[in-house]
Design a protein around this motif. Structure first.
Motif, PDB file in Angstrom:
ATOM      1  N   UNK A   1       0.820  -1.209   0.000  1.00  0.00           N
ATOM      2  CA  UNK A   1       0.000   0.000   0.000  1.00  0.00           C
ATOM      3  C   UNK A   1       0.856   1.261   0.000  1.00  0.00           C
ATOM      4  N   UNK A   2       0.421   2.261  -0.754  1.00  0.00           N
ATOM      5  CA  UNK A   2       1.183   3.498  -0.869  1.00  0.00           C
ATOM      6  C   UNK A   2       1.188   4.292   0.430  1.00  0.00           C
ATOM      7  N   UNK A   3       0.089   4.246   1.189  1.00  0.00           N
ATOM      8  CA  UNK A   3       0.046   4.876   2.510  1.00  0.00           C
ATOM      9  C   UNK A   3       0.242   3.763   3.535  1.00  0.00           C
ATOM     10  N   UNK A   4       1.346   3.758   4.271  1.00  0.00           N
ATOM     11  CA  UNK A   4       1.644   2.621   5.152  1.00  0.00           C
ATOM     12  C   UNK A   4       0.820   2.587   6.428  1.00  0.00           C
ATOM     13  N   UNK A   5       0.050   3.633   6.727  1.00  0.00           N
ATOM     14  CA  UNK A   5      -0.638   3.724   8.014  1.00  0.00           C
ATOM     15  C   UNK A   5      -1.791   2.719   8.108  1.00  0.00           C
ATOM     16  N   UNK A   6      -1.668   1.830   9.080  1.00  0.00           N
ATOM     17  CA  UNK A   6      -2.684   0.813   9.340  1.00  0.00           C
ATOM     18  C   UNK A   6      -2.613   0.525  10.840  1.00  0.00           C
TER      19      UNK A   6
END
Length: 670
Positions: free
Chosen positions: A464-469
């Protein structure tokens, strides 16, 4: 090289713009798996830890992307495992297609290994469309119809393919007798009500002086139109849990959630209104809607099968919310006489937010679970995607998070199944790889399946391009929602053998997978823990050691419910001292010094001055208890019981005037 049936199935999925399929392998779909290898993994096969999780991930993907979700599983046990996720799709009206393997045709009827009657198994959950492919010529029709039906009916459908059929050479249907050809695609469409029905609806809405609106997930595409309606009618807007992201909570007339997990302003608005408009919701608990006979009512729903239920509506408008409201708006007149009503609702909303803040700041041992959600709220990015599990965390999601910007949020609204939040979040991340995703989960759901699905998260974290999880875990070592239901609904004490959970370090497990793991054990650590998790360069699990004695008291709780809870204490509840103390401390935040009486309280209510107020002795204003106050805490507990009995007599008198209040179970709503 000739094209096999399995190759054609994947090609047809690509032609329908399917990009992801969530599943788990097995020999009943070996033909499909080989085809995936030949197709260079297009559409992408996403491997869950369990078929139920694959189905949940497909549901989460479909909910947040607004397109079809697809899952796959082998015959027998794999197919059986899909059921819970597919029922979640069915009850929340989500388009999902399940592609399921089956024993070879030659072995059917022979009590063969993994031979299960899949038509009987799926005939309810996939009642809108269920078919088995026994010859290649049934394709593409069977698959096309499954996809079109899932979209049109907003429901799960299932296609069963025998393992040997997957290996056959594909032959399209011919131009001959008993062949059924098919075509690709389907145009968009809108359903709109008749003009006379719109005129009738406008007459009802224009005649009201106190208008209440209930918006559900069906209103999601009509945000601007719902705001216009509220402005013209001087209305307040309550939101069903599945529609929490329909309108931002920053609008002053949005009263927040409704139902057992709802807000006091929503409850009072429904109780006191004279006109009621429902848009895209099928909230099952009619006791939270206006008293029968008190309000004239209009409903807008796209599905005639779901219309006319829940309330005796005077007008049932069958149509898409956006197009129906656009035709209705020119028929509505700008109200002036309802301005005082709307201003009263706004004042009630302001007070409710203050009450929620005060409740979150009440001290607990070790951490107040409401404080955990309260600290997260201002830190959430305005484009966050949020999932919530079923349990006590659902309360904190509903009451403490402020939907704003382009935030999205969802949960298992009607099935109210545990274990959905983590796989929902994984599906959501594949749907929106460029947005942060946050899952709110109880320790029960994490132990049920969330821990295993952390492995799935670790497997795909570089996708995923946005790593925030972020996965936030409320660790209270208790199946807390059921514990409180037993106390409040039946007066039963906590049954420790069924309710107590082992203390597992979810953060430590995350670290073994190479992810960020944070454990917050004190109130002063909560905010920083959320910040670290949201700033991490990949998935993060942050767990909070929360107090199981903090009750999810309904904002309108009748004293019969509280008395049932007290009865459970008398019967020997294992957590009785802390539970009494925390319950009344939380409820009494509505009567703090300096706060005005609630509109429903009248002059009877005597304001109490609990020592547990934010900033009072015993706390430091952030929910942190000071040391050496154990004796004082016991006095607070005793005074809380006394105050509860006194308040109970008064509340029962008010209840006789306001109508009987709810004892419904926890199930979130549509």
């Amino acid at each position: 090289m000739s094209e096999k049936v399995s190759d054609y199935i994947l090609r047809r999925l690509r032609e329908w713009d399917v990009e992801h399929v969530f599943g788990y392998p097995g020999d009943g779909i070996n033909g499909l798996l080989a085809a995936w290898e030949r197709a260079k993994n297009e559409p992408r096969f996403v491997q869950a830890r369990h078929e139920e999780m694959a189905a949940f991930e497909a549901v989460g993907y479909a909910k947040f992307r607004g397109t079809l979700g697809v899952c796959t599983a082998t015959s027998g046990p794999g197919a059986i495992h899909l059921l819970n996720g597919l029922y979640d799709a069915k009850l929340d009206h989500v388009p999902v297609v399940a592609i399921v393997g089956q024993t070879a045709r030659s072995a059917m009827g022979g009590s063969y290994q993994q031979e299960v009657d899949l038509h009987s198994l799926f005939k309810d959950v996939a009642s809108d469309f269920l078919e088995t492919v026994t010859v290649p010529e049934q394709l593409p029709n069977v698959l096309d119809r499954a996809i079109r039906t899932a979209y049109a009916r907003r429901a799960p459908t299932a296609v069963i393919v025998h393992s040997d059929v997957q290996e056959l050479e594909y032959q399209p249907p011919g131009h001959e007798f008993k062949m059924v050809p098919s075509s690709l695609g389907s145009s968009g469409w809108h359903t709109e009500p008749a003009e006379a029905a719109l005129d009738h609806a406008a007459e009802v809405l224009n005649s009201g002086k106190k208008v209440a609106v209930l918006a559900g997930q069906g209103a999601r595409g009509a945000r601007a139109e719902v705001q216009q309606v509220a402005g013209m009618l001087q209305a307040g807007v309550a939101k069903a849990l599945l529609g929490m992201d329909v309108l931002p909570d920053t609008l002053p007339y949005v009263t927040g959630p409704i139902g057992l997990l709802g807000s006091r302003p929503s409850y009072e608005m429904m109780r006191d209104c004279d006109t009621f408009l429902t848009i895209g919701s099928s909230l099952p608990y009619s006791q939270f809607l206006p008293p029968f006979g008190k309000a004239r009512a209009v409903q807008i729903d796209i599905d005639p099968h779901m219309a006319g239920m829940r309330y005796p509506y005077e007008v049932n408008l069958i149509g898409d919310a956006r197009s129906t409201l656009r035709r209705l708006l020119p028929k509505l007149r700008q109200k002036e006489e309802g301005r005082e009503w709307q201003e009263e609702l706004m004042a009630s909303v302001d007070r409710w937010k203050d009450v929620m803040r005060r409740r979150a700041e009440v001290s607990a041992d070790p951490v107040n679970p409401e404080y955990v959600a309260h600290c997260l709220d201002p830190l959430l990015p305005e484009n966050a995607v949020i999932t919530a599990d079923s349990g006590s965390t659902t309360n904190w999601y509903a009451r403490h998070l402020t939907m704003r910007g382009t935030m999205r949020g969802s949960l298992s609204g009607t099935l109210a199944t545990m274990g959905c939040a983590v796989p929902y979040a994984i599906g959501a991340k594949f749907a929106h790889p460029d947005r942060p995703v946050v899952a709110l989960v109880g320790d029960g759901a994490m132990q049920m399946n969330g821990l295993a699905e952390l492995i799935t998260l670790a497997k795909y974290r570089m996708s995923w391009s946005d790593p925030r999880f972020v996965i936030g875990v409320w660790n209270n070592r208790d199946l807390n929602q059921v514990t409180w239901e037993m106390r409040a609904m039946s007066g039963s004490p906590q049954f420790v053998p069924s309710q107590a959970l082992p203390d597992v370090s979810y953060a430590a497990f995350a670290r073994t997978l190479g992810m960020t793991g944070i454990r917050a054990e004190k109130p002063e650590d909560v905010e920083d823990a959320w910040r670290q998790a949201l700033d991490a360069d990949g998935p993060a699990v942050v767990e909070f050691m929360t107090d199981p004695a903090v009750p999810p008291i309904p904002p309108h709780a009748d004293w019969d419910q509280i008395e049932s809870t007290v009865a459970s204490i008398v019967k020997g509840d294992s957590d009785r001292k802390a539970m009494v103390k925390q319950g009344f401390k939380a409820k009494l935040q509505e009567f703090l010094p300096g706060s005005r009486p609630h509109p429903s309280d009248g002059d009877e209510v005597q304001h109490q001055e609990p020592d547990t107020a934010a900033g009072a002795p015993g706390t430091d204003g952030r929910g942190r208890s000071t040391k050496g106050k154990e004796a004082k805490g016991d006095r607070e507990s005793a005074s809380g019981r006394h105050g509860g009995e006194k308040g109970g007599r008064k509340s029962r008198k008010r209840k006789a005037e306001a109508g009987r209040e709810d004892r419904a179970p926890k199930g979130p709503d549509a």
